[in-house]
Design a protein around this motif. Structure first.
Motif, short mmCIF file in Angstrom:
data_model
loop_
_atom_site.label_atom_id
_atom_site.label_comp_id
_atom_site.label_asym_id
_atom_site.label_seq_id
_atom_site.Cartn_x
_atom_site.Cartn_y
_atom_site.Cartn_z
N ALA A 30 35.32 36.04 34.32
CA ALA A 30 36.69 35.96 33.32
C ALA A 30 36.44 35.64 31.94
O ALA A 30 37.20 36.28 31.15
CB ALA A 30 37.39 34.80 33.90
N ALA A 31 35.40 34.79 31.87
CA ALA A 31 34.99 34.58 30.41
C ALA A 31 34.31 35.82 29.66
O ALA A 31 34.49 36.11 28.48
CB ALA A 31 34.00 33.39 30.34
N GLN A 32 33.69 36.41 30.36
CA GLN A 32 32.97 37.78 29.74
C GLN A 32 34.08 38.72 29.66
O GLN A 32 34.03 39.36 28.29
CB GLN A 32 32.01 38.47 30.62
CG GLN A 32 30.50 37.62 30.79
CD GLN A 32 29.49 38.43 31.62
OE1 GLN A 32 29.80 38.58 32.78
NE2 GLN A 32 28.47 38.88 30.75
N ILE A 84 28.21 43.74 27.60
CA ILE A 84 29.17 43.13 28.59
C ILE A 84 29.31 44.21 29.65
O ILE A 84 29.57 43.82 30.84
CB ILE A 84 30.37 42.73 27.91
CG1 ILE A 84 29.94 41.49 26.98
CG2 ILE A 84 31.43 42.06 28.95
CD1 ILE A 84 31.35 40.83 26.09
N ILE A 85 29.79 45.47 29.27
CA ILE A 85 29.93 46.33 30.20
C ILE A 85 28.72 46.60 31.02
O ILE A 85 28.96 46.58 32.50
CB ILE A 85 30.57 47.89 29.74
CG1 ILE A 85 31.71 47.88 29.14
CG2 ILE A 85 30.32 48.90 30.76
CD1 ILE A 85 31.94 48.86 28.14
N ASP A 86 27.56 46.75 30.59
CA ASP A 86 26.39 46.88 31.40
C ASP A 86 26.05 45.57 32.17
O ASP A 86 25.71 45.65 33.39
CB ASP A 86 25.11 47.15 30.72
CG ASP A 86 25.16 48.22 29.95
OD1 ASP A 86 25.92 49.18 30.14
OD2 ASP A 86 24.48 48.46 28.54
N ASP A 87 26.46 44.38 31.67
CA ASP A 87 26.07 43.38 32.50
C ASP A 87 26.85 42.92 33.74
O ASP A 87 26.60 42.88 34.88
CB ASP A 87 26.21 41.86 31.61
CG ASP A 87 25.16 41.67 30.67
OD1 ASP A 87 24.14 42.42 30.59
OD2 ASP A 87 25.42 40.91 29.64
N LEU A 88 28.27 43.46 33.33
CA LEU A 88 29.15 43.19 34.50
C LEU A 88 28.96 44.33 35.56
O LEU A 88 29.23 44.23 36.70
CB LEU A 88 30.86 43.34 33.96
CG LEU A 88 31.18 42.04 33.11
CD1 LEU A 88 32.55 42.36 32.54
CD2 LEU A 88 31.02 40.63 34.39
N LEU A 89 28.73 45.55 35.17
CA LEU A 89 28.40 46.69 36.01
C LEU A 89 27.34 46.47 36.88
O LEU A 89 27.28 46.60 38.03
CB LEU A 89 28.16 47.99 35.17
CG LEU A 89 28.27 49.19 36.09
CD1 LEU A 89 29.44 49.70 36.78
CD2 LEU A 89 27.82 50.45 34.99
N MET A 128 30.77 41.20 43.19
CA MET A 128 31.83 40.24 42.42
C MET A 128 32.90 40.32 43.48
O MET A 128 33.05 40.92 44.45
CB MET A 128 32.57 41.08 41.36
CG MET A 128 31.84 41.20 39.94
SD MET A 128 32.87 42.12 38.71
CE MET A 128 31.74 42.39 37.59
N PHE A 129 33.65 39.34 43.19
CA PHE A 129 34.96 39.03 44.10
C PHE A 129 36.09 40.32 43.66
O PHE A 129 35.90 40.77 42.64
CB PHE A 129 35.57 37.83 43.64
CG PHE A 129 37.00 37.20 44.51
CD1 PHE A 129 36.79 37.24 45.83
CD2 PHE A 129 38.08 37.15 43.99
CE1 PHE A 129 38.02 36.84 46.58
CE2 PHE A 129 39.35 36.77 44.83
CZ PHE A 129 39.29 36.64 45.93
N SER A 130 36.70 40.50 44.77
CA SER A 130 37.63 41.70 44.49
C SER A 130 38.74 41.68 43.41
O SER A 130 38.90 42.71 42.58
CB SER A 130 38.46 42.09 45.79
OG SER A 130 39.35 41.04 45.97
N LYS A 131 39.19 40.73 42.99
CA LYS A 131 40.03 40.13 42.13
C LYS A 131 39.23 40.71 40.50
O LYS A 131 39.75 41.04 39.66
CB LYS A 131 40.55 39.03 41.79
CG LYS A 131 41.49 38.80 40.66
CD LYS A 131 42.05 37.35 40.53
CE LYS A 131 43.14 37.39 39.53
NZ LYS A 131 42.69 37.75 38.15
N ASP A 132 37.92 40.05 40.62
CA ASP A 132 37.20 40.39 39.46
C ASP A 132 36.88 41.78 39.19
O ASP A 132 36.84 42.29 38.15
CB ASP A 132 35.99 39.55 39.27
CG ASP A 132 35.84 38.04 39.45
OD1 ASP A 132 36.99 37.60 38.81
OD2 ASP A 132 35.00 37.36 39.84
N GLN A 133 36.56 42.42 40.34
CA GLN A 133 36.39 44.14 40.04
C GLN A 133 37.59 44.61 39.59
O GLN A 133 37.35 45.63 38.72
CB GLN A 133 35.88 44.53 41.63
CG GLN A 133 34.61 43.96 42.11
CD GLN A 133 34.31 44.66 43.61
OE1 GLN A 133 35.35 45.08 44.17
NE2 GLN A 133 33.02 44.77 43.68
#
Length: 186
Positions: free
Chosen positions: A42-44, A66-71, A77-82
């Motif tokens: 959420a912070a990212q 940030i895109i690369d890190d989250l990808l 990830m939890f489904s809501k985070d996805q």
């Protein structure tokens, strides 16, 4: 007693080899999916929103990182985070200031991320982006539109075959035809 040279006790050696081979596999566990949203994600995503809304576009590199890190973490990830991550990717085209064709790295990173995530949802988003977004139309955006088509193919959504086929056959731009054909190959 007997001589313990190699080769005289094949059954014992096989048992030892099998035990050593299977032991690491038994020790590995399947990664456990989180049961609640991760505050770090959420912070990212909040930082990402700030980056894409920067009027001077000085934080483009940070947004791409940030895109690369989250990808890289997407599958764990939890489904809501996805879901929130996919929404944030879409907001690059809907809420952010339009980018210049000379520096499309944020758009390219976003399109590649959607293609990597894949599935019908990403394919639908990319088709909508291709068809309805005036930000990426014009000769100067042809390379990005080609990339959008290729990533629609990477999503492997069978419902999009007709869309890609039309682009591969009917589009007046050769690059778009080529990208549509390449996308059909995925």
């Amino acid at each position: 007693m007997g001589d313990l040279r190699i080769g005289q006790r094949p059954a014992a050696q096989w048992l030892l080899a099998l035990t050593l081979a299977v032991l690491p596999l038994a020790a590995q566990e399947e990664p456990v999916k989180p049961t609640k949203p991760d505050p770090e994600v959420a912070a990212q995503l909040d930082r990402f929103e700030e980056c894409i809304r920067d009027k001077q576009e000085a934080r483009e590199a940070e947004a791409v990182q940030i895109i690369d890190d989250l990808l890289a973490r997407y599958d764990d990830m939890f489904s809501k985070d996805q879901r929130d991550f996919r929404k944030a990717l879409l907001s690059v085209f809907t809420k952010a200031k339009p980018r210049k064709p000379e520096d499309p790295r944020l758009y390219r990173a976003t399109v590649d991320a959607m293609g990597t995530i894949g599935g019908p949802e990403s394919a639908k988003t990319l088709v909508g982006l291709y068809d309805n977004n005036k930000k990426i139309h014009g000769r100067e955006w042809e390379g990005l539109r080609e990339q959008v088509l290729e990533n629609i193919g990477r999503c492997k959504d069978e419902k999009r075959v007709e869309f890609l086929l039309k682009r591969a056959i009917n589009d007046p731009e050769d690059g778009i035809k080529r990208a549509g054909g390449k996308a059909l190959g995925y």
